[in-house]
Scaffold this active site. Sequence first.
Site, PDB file in Angstrom:
ATOM      1  N   GLY A 178       0.847  -1.187   0.000  1.00 27.20           N
ATOM      2  CA  GLY A 178       0.000   0.000   0.000  1.00 27.20           C
ATOM      3  C   GLY A 178       0.877   1.229   0.000  1.00 27.20           C
ATOM      4  O   GLY A 178       2.074   1.134  -0.291  1.00 27.20           O
TER       5      GLY A 178
ATOM      6  N   ALA B 108      11.104   1.366  -6.101  1.00 21.58           N
ATOM      7  CA  ALA B 108      12.088   2.389  -5.732  1.00 21.58           C
ATOM      8  C   ALA B 108      12.363   2.355  -4.235  1.00 21.58           C
ATOM      9  O   ALA B 108      13.357   2.939  -3.787  1.00 21.58           O
ATOM     10  CB  ALA B 108      11.565   3.766  -6.132  1.00 21.58           C
TER      11      ALA B 108
ATOM     12  N   TYR C 244       9.027  -3.475   3.735  1.00 22.93           N
ATOM     13  CA  TYR C 244       8.655  -3.569   2.315  1.00 22.93           C
ATOM     14  C   TYR C 244       9.873  -3.538   1.383  1.00 22.93           C
ATOM     15  O   TYR C 244      10.011  -4.360   0.481  1.00 22.93           O
ATOM     16  CB  TYR C 244       7.696  -2.421   1.995  1.00 22.93           C
ATOM     17  CG  TYR C 244       7.259  -2.313   0.553  1.00 22.93           C
ATOM     18  CD1 TYR C 244       6.356  -3.213   0.005  1.00 22.93           C
ATOM     19  CD2 TYR C 244       7.738  -1.277  -0.264  1.00 22.93           C
ATOM     20  CE1 TYR C 244       5.953  -3.098  -1.309  1.00 22.93           C
ATOM     21  CE2 TYR C 244       7.339  -1.154  -1.574  1.00 22.93           C
ATOM     22  CZ  TYR C 244       6.442  -2.069  -2.100  1.00 22.93           C
ATOM     23  OH  TYR C 244       6.046  -1.940  -3.418  1.00 22.93           O
TER      24      TYR C 244
ATOM     25  N   ASN D 204       6.496   5.058  -7.939  1.00 22.60           N
ATOM     26  CA  ASN D 204       5.135   5.630  -7.822  1.00 22.60           C
ATOM     27  C   ASN D 204       4.295   5.590  -9.094  1.00 22.60           C
ATOM     28  O   ASN D 204       4.361   6.513  -9.917  1.00 22.60           O
ATOM     29  CB  ASN D 204       5.212   7.097  -7.391  1.00 22.60           C
ATOM     30  CG  ASN D 204       5.634   7.222  -5.954  1.00 22.60           C
ATOM     31  OD1 ASN D 204       5.077   6.565  -5.073  1.00 22.60           O
ATOM     32  ND2 ASN D 204       6.634   8.049  -5.711  1.00 22.60           N
TER      33      ASN D 204
ATOM     34  N   ARG E 280       8.702  13.755  -5.134  1.00 17.90           N
ATOM     35  CA  ARG E 280       8.549  12.430  -5.746  1.00 17.90           C
ATOM     36  C   ARG E 280       8.377  12.620  -7.252  1.00 17.90           C
ATOM     37  O   ARG E 280       8.070  13.720  -7.732  1.00 17.90           O
ATOM     38  CB  ARG E 280       7.267  11.718  -5.239  1.00 17.90           C
ATOM     39  CG  ARG E 280       7.239  11.341  -3.784  1.00 17.90           C
ATOM     40  CD  ARG E 280       8.195  10.201  -3.462  1.00 17.90           C
ATOM     41  NE  ARG E 280       8.058   9.773  -2.075  1.00 17.90           N
ATOM     42  CZ  ARG E 280       8.607  10.397  -1.026  1.00 17.90           C
ATOM     43  NH1 ARG E 280       9.321  11.477  -1.207  1.00 17.90           N
ATOM     44  NH2 ARG E 280       8.448   9.929   0.188  1.00 17.90           N
TER      45      ARG E 280
HETATM   46  P1  NAD Z   1      -2.144  -3.673  -5.625  1.00 21.36           P
HETATM   47  O1  NAD Z   1      -2.183  -3.794  -4.132  1.00 21.36           O
HETATM   48  O2  NAD Z   1      -3.217  -2.905  -6.298  1.00 21.36           O
HETATM   49  O3  NAD Z   1      -2.049  -5.121  -6.292  1.00 21.36           O
HETATM   50  C1  NAD Z   1      -1.400  -6.207  -5.689  1.00 21.36           C
HETATM   51  C2  NAD Z   1      -2.325  -7.392  -5.772  1.00 21.36           C
HETATM   52  O4  NAD Z   1      -1.646  -8.533  -5.217  1.00 21.36           O
HETATM   53  C3  NAD Z   1      -3.612  -7.201  -4.957  1.00 21.36           C
HETATM   54  O5  NAD Z   1      -4.749  -7.328  -5.777  1.00 21.36           O
HETATM   55  C4  NAD Z   1      -3.554  -8.292  -3.915  1.00 21.36           C
HETATM   56  O6  NAD Z   1      -4.817  -8.856  -3.608  1.00 21.36           O
HETATM   57  C5  NAD Z   1      -2.651  -9.315  -4.602  1.00 21.36           C
HETATM   58  N1  NAD Z   1      -2.085 -10.238  -3.615  1.00 21.36           N
HETATM   59  C6  NAD Z   1      -1.608  -9.940  -2.386  1.00 21.36           C
HETATM   60  N2  NAD Z   1      -1.278 -11.059  -1.748  1.00 21.36           N
HETATM   61  C7  NAD Z   1      -1.539 -12.085  -2.593  1.00 21.36           C
HETATM   62  C8  NAD Z   1      -1.427 -13.493  -2.485  1.00 21.36           C
HETATM   63  N3  NAD Z   1      -0.985 -14.058  -1.359  1.00 21.36           N
HETATM   64  N4  NAD Z   1      -1.789 -14.252  -3.543  1.00 21.36           N
HETATM   65  C9  NAD Z   1      -2.276 -13.679  -4.683  1.00 21.36           C
HETATM   66  N5  NAD Z   1      -2.419 -12.349  -4.829  1.00 21.36           N
HETATM   67  C10 NAD Z   1      -2.051 -11.569  -3.787  1.00 21.36           C
HETATM   68  O7  NAD Z   1      -0.704  -3.049  -5.962  1.00 21.36           O
HETATM   69  P2  NAD Z   1      -0.147  -2.459  -7.338  1.00 21.36           P
HETATM   70  O8  NAD Z   1      -0.022  -1.006  -7.158  1.00 21.36           O
HETATM   71  O9  NAD Z   1      -0.907  -2.999  -8.489  1.00 21.36           O
HETATM   72  O10 NAD Z   1       1.331  -3.071  -7.323  1.00 21.36           O
HETATM   73  C11 NAD Z   1       1.689  -4.226  -8.071  1.00 21.36           C
HETATM   74  C12 NAD Z   1       3.139  -4.568  -7.787  1.00 21.36           C
HETATM   75  O11 NAD Z   1       3.978  -3.443  -8.110  1.00 21.36           O
HETATM   76  C13 NAD Z   1       3.428  -4.904  -6.317  1.00 21.36           C
HETATM   77  O12 NAD Z   1       4.403  -5.907  -6.253  1.00 21.36           O
HETATM   78  C14 NAD Z   1       4.004  -3.613  -5.793  1.00 21.36           C
HETATM   79  O13 NAD Z   1       4.847  -3.838  -4.680  1.00 21.36           O
HETATM   80  C15 NAD Z   1       4.770  -3.099  -6.986  1.00 21.36           C
HETATM   81  N6  NAD Z   1       4.963  -1.649  -6.953  1.00 21.36           N
HETATM   82  C16 NAD Z   1       3.906  -0.802  -7.117  1.00 21.36           C
HETATM   83  C17 NAD Z   1       4.109   0.567  -7.063  1.00 21.36           C
HETATM   84  C18 NAD Z   1       2.971   1.535  -7.231  1.00 21.36           C
HETATM   85  O14 NAD Z   1       3.226   2.749  -7.205  1.00 21.36           O
HETATM   86  N7  NAD Z   1       1.743   1.098  -7.430  1.00 21.36           N
HETATM   87  C19 NAD Z   1       5.402   1.080  -6.851  1.00 21.36           C
HETATM   88  C20 NAD Z   1       6.451   0.201  -6.680  1.00 21.36           C
HETATM   89  C21 NAD Z   1       6.233  -1.173  -6.750  1.00 21.36           C
END
Ligand code: NAD
Length: 327
Positions: free
Chosen positions: A76, A116, A146, A175, A219
């Site tokens: 999150g 990041a 994280y 982000n 950011r």
């Molecule tokens: P999000 O929370 O919207 O999506 C992640 C999904 O993973 C969720 O739907 C969640 O239910 C699912 N999930 C969690 N635990 C699980 C499990 N045990 N089995 C199956 N599914 C599971 O997040 P997002 O923004 O779409 O991010 C996607 C990826 O990108 C993540 O790995 C996140 O760390 C990475 N990321 C995102 C951002 C960003 O700004 N959104 C930045 C850096 C990295």
Amino acid sequence: MIVVCGAGGFIGGHLVQALVQQGDRPVRAVDVKPISEWYQVSPEAENLQLDLREKEHCEMALYGASQVYNLAADMGGMGFIENNKALCMLSVLINTHLLMAAEKYGIERFFYSSSACIYPAYRQTTPDVEALKESDAYPAMPEDGYGWEKLFSERMCRHFSEDFGLVTRVARYHNVYGPHGTYDGGREKAPAAICRKVIEAKLSGVHEIEIWGDGNQTRSFMYIDDCVKGTLDIMASDIEEPLNLGSSQLVTINQLVDIVEAIAGVKLKRSYNLSAPKGVNGRNSDNTLIQSLMDWQPNIRLEDGMEKTYRWIYQQMTKKQVLAVSR
Ligand code: NAD
């Protein structure tokens, strides 16, 4: 068969749409949430509810697959990751069991979504930061919880490549924002949270906004379409090292609020919550490496992307209001 893990989430949902549209191979979409709670559901994909922390579920998810995108993580915005470090670290089970299943089934290509947040805190102490280069990751001092999980999982991808010959690709997202993502409930990130707060102020007529931190933290923000294109490009590339995937347009949180106020046509009285989680003081993406290796750069201006995001969140919030009134 292409498998997208975390397909019920923000980036995963958009990626499934893009892959289905490409139509090259069948797509399997996997998430732990019930399908009714996914942000986007593509009827053309095979949609499965599985808990990818479990090894057997990872094997079910990857059976018959050739490519895997791992976007599944318990994550999150700062409010969530600063207060749920153990939960964030438990995502290590997801990537570990997915890599093991990928190796077992001889998967062709495996993509891991890093962040990041793997970059050391000592490089992000002032708002006027130098943009982060991939080589800045070490000596390591990532975001506690994280960020450590992300850095460890990146390295696990690398060692599965070196030791078992599994082809892995890693992007360090900076982000990402856009429609069809989290905007309330505690896991939302700054762009969606600011849109929601501005909309709440507009709808309620109480023209005030609380900002986390002093608003001077900086950011860069990447629109989802740029993220999806970059993800597909990195997966298709022959680049084995983790690559930054982000915008290099640095803004303060105050400037982000200015942009959303302009879209909404309001001016709000700002208060600053200095004890709220705010993350590092400054962070930007150095895109020199990715631009030297492939034809990718962010194309969507922050003002344009935020306008689309704002409109989508506004629709969701007003829909909820109408439903509440009609009950
Ligand atoms: P999000 O929370 O919207 O999506 C992640 C999904 O993973 C969720 O739907 C969640 O239910 C699912 N999930 C969690 N635990 C699980 C499990 N045990 N089995 C199956 N599914 C599971 O997040 P997002 O923004 O779409 O991010 C996607 C990826 O990108 C993540 O790995 C996140 O760390 C990475 N990321 C995102 C951002 C960003 O700004 N959104 C930045 C850096 C990295």
